[in-house]
Write a protein that holds these residues in place. Structure first.
Motif, short mmCIF file in Angstrom:
data_model
loop_
_atom_site.label_atom_id
_atom_site.label_comp_id
_atom_site.label_asym_id
_atom_site.label_seq_id
_atom_site.Cartn_x
_atom_site.Cartn_y
_atom_site.Cartn_z
N LEU A 37 12.10 -10.53 12.78
CA LEU A 37 11.95 -11.16 11.47
C LEU A 37 10.91 -12.28 11.48
O LEU A 37 10.04 -12.32 10.62
CB LEU A 37 13.28 -11.75 11.00
CG LEU A 37 14.39 -10.78 10.62
CD1 LEU A 37 15.70 -11.55 10.40
CD2 LEU A 37 14.02 -9.99 9.38
N ALA A 38 11.05 -13.18 12.43
CA ALA A 38 10.30 -14.43 12.39
C ALA A 38 9.05 -14.48 13.25
O ALA A 38 8.11 -15.20 12.92
CB ALA A 38 11.23 -15.58 12.81
N GLU A 39 9.03 -13.73 14.33
CA GLU A 39 7.91 -13.84 15.27
C GLU A 39 6.98 -12.64 15.24
O GLU A 39 5.79 -12.79 15.51
CB GLU A 39 8.46 -14.06 16.68
CG GLU A 39 9.24 -15.37 16.79
CD GLU A 39 9.99 -15.51 18.11
OE1 GLU A 39 9.73 -14.73 19.04
OE2 GLU A 39 10.85 -16.40 18.19
N LEU B 282 3.25 -6.00 -1.04
CA LEU B 282 4.23 -4.94 -1.26
C LEU B 282 3.56 -3.72 -1.87
O LEU B 282 2.49 -3.83 -2.48
CB LEU B 282 5.33 -5.42 -2.20
CG LEU B 282 6.11 -6.66 -1.80
CD1 LEU B 282 7.15 -6.99 -2.87
CD2 LEU B 282 6.76 -6.49 -0.45
N ARG B 283 4.22 -2.58 -1.75
CA ARG B 283 3.76 -1.38 -2.45
C ARG B 283 3.67 -1.70 -3.93
O ARG B 283 4.52 -2.40 -4.46
CB ARG B 283 4.73 -0.22 -2.24
CG ARG B 283 4.75 0.24 -0.81
CD ARG B 283 5.38 1.60 -0.66
NE ARG B 283 5.58 1.94 0.73
CZ ARG B 283 4.60 2.20 1.59
NH1 ARG B 283 3.36 2.15 1.20
NH2 ARG B 283 4.87 2.49 2.84
N GLY B 284 2.66 -1.20 -4.58
CA GLY B 284 2.47 -1.48 -6.00
C GLY B 284 1.57 -2.67 -6.25
O GLY B 284 1.22 -2.95 -7.39
N GLY B 285 1.21 -3.43 -5.19
CA GLY B 285 0.23 -4.49 -5.35
C GLY B 285 0.76 -5.91 -5.48
O GLY B 285 -0.01 -6.85 -5.59
N THR B 286 2.07 -6.09 -5.44
CA THR B 286 2.61 -7.45 -5.51
C THR B 286 2.28 -8.21 -4.23
O THR B 286 2.38 -7.67 -3.14
CB THR B 286 4.15 -7.43 -5.71
OG1 THR B 286 4.44 -6.74 -6.93
CG2 THR B 286 4.72 -8.83 -5.78
N PRO C 39 5.78 -3.92 8.09
CA PRO C 39 5.53 -2.65 7.40
C PRO C 39 6.05 -1.43 8.16
O PRO C 39 6.28 -0.38 7.55
CB PRO C 39 4.00 -2.59 7.29
CG PRO C 39 3.56 -4.02 7.37
CD PRO C 39 4.55 -4.69 8.29
N TYR C 40 6.26 -1.55 9.46
CA TYR C 40 6.76 -0.42 10.25
C TYR C 40 8.24 -0.15 10.01
O TYR C 40 8.70 0.96 10.24
CB TYR C 40 6.50 -0.63 11.74
CG TYR C 40 5.04 -0.68 12.06
CD1 TYR C 40 4.28 0.48 12.08
CD2 TYR C 40 4.41 -1.89 12.33
CE1 TYR C 40 2.92 0.43 12.35
CE2 TYR C 40 3.07 -1.94 12.60
CZ TYR C 40 2.32 -0.78 12.61
OH TYR C 40 0.98 -0.83 12.87
N ALA D 218 8.78 -1.15 1.93
CA ALA D 218 8.28 -1.78 0.71
C ALA D 218 7.11 -2.71 1.03
O ALA D 218 6.28 -3.00 0.17
CB ALA D 218 9.38 -2.55 0.01
N VAL D 219 7.01 -3.16 2.28
CA VAL D 219 5.96 -4.07 2.73
C VAL D 219 4.78 -3.25 3.27
O VAL D 219 4.97 -2.41 4.14
CB VAL D 219 6.49 -5.03 3.83
CG1 VAL D 219 5.38 -5.92 4.38
CG2 VAL D 219 7.65 -5.87 3.29
N THR D 220 3.59 -3.51 2.73
CA THR D 220 2.41 -2.81 3.24
C THR D 220 1.61 -3.66 4.22
O THR D 220 0.88 -3.13 5.04
CB THR D 220 1.47 -2.38 2.09
OG1 THR D 220 1.01 -3.54 1.38
CG2 THR D 220 2.17 -1.41 1.15
N ARG D 221 1.79 -4.98 4.14
CA ARG D 221 1.09 -5.88 5.06
C ARG D 221 1.81 -7.22 5.09
O ARG D 221 2.21 -7.73 4.04
CB ARG D 221 -0.35 -6.07 4.61
CG ARG D 221 -1.16 -6.91 5.55
CD ARG D 221 -2.61 -6.94 5.12
NE ARG D 221 -3.32 -7.90 5.93
CZ ARG D 221 -4.45 -8.44 5.60
NH1 ARG D 221 -5.05 -8.11 4.48
NH2 ARG D 221 -5.02 -9.31 6.38
#
Length: 159
Positions: free
Chosen positions: A37-39, A67-71, A45-46, A50-53
């Motif tokens: 989570l933290a390090e 996030l997916r969708g551009g947020t 994203p793996y 929902a997280v792309t980067r």
């Protein structure tokens, strides 16, 4: 365009107008879950699709998450208690209607590994709160799937 959100503290997890709280078990010890989570922010994203980067910022004091969708969220870490809690506040976002957001991950040792509780505490316009309320089941499913994938990833790393 990113907008500045209202800064909130850890107590917002109890007082937010909208609180989504989910829990799941992962077959990995709290220290391994905390590190993921933290390090190992870039690995989000793996396991959390929902997280792309996700990129650490400010020498680890913050993150930028897409996030997916551009947020996009630009965040400040507000609690980093190894093996116990990881929390961050969103300072800027392009999410329409969002006014304040804090997410907290609590880790508790369990007989099978770690009990993970995620609190998504938010404030926003009435339409934002209504839509997120409708999306509660999908957000919960996304969280449980993410924790399952995180557990698979950690089990593979331990092998």
């Amino acid at each position: 365009m990113a907008r500045r959100l209202r800064p909130v503290g850890l107590d917002f997890t109890e007082s937010a107008p909208l609180r989504l709280v989910f829990a799941a078990e992962v077959a990995a010890p709290p220290d391994a879950v905390y590190r993921a989570l933290a390090e190992d922010v870039a690995s989000w994203p793996y396991w959390f699709t929902a997280v792309t980067r996700a990129t650490p910022t400010g020498a680890g004091a913050g993150r930028e998450v897409r996030l997916r969708g551009g947020t996009v969220f630009r965040e400040t870490i507000v609690a980093a208690e190894p093996d116990v809690r990881y929390a961050y506040r969103v300072d800027e976002s392009n999410a329409p209607g969002l006014r304040a957001l804090l997410e907290e991950w609590r880790l508790t040792p369990s007989a099978t590994g770690t009990h993970v509780q995620w609190t998504f505490a938010a404030d926003g316009t009435a339409p934002f709160r209504f839509i997120l309320g409708l999306a509660r089941a999908g957000v919960g499913r996304s969280f449980r799937d993410a924790v399952r994938r995180l557990g698979d990833r950690l089990a593979g790393a331990a092998a």
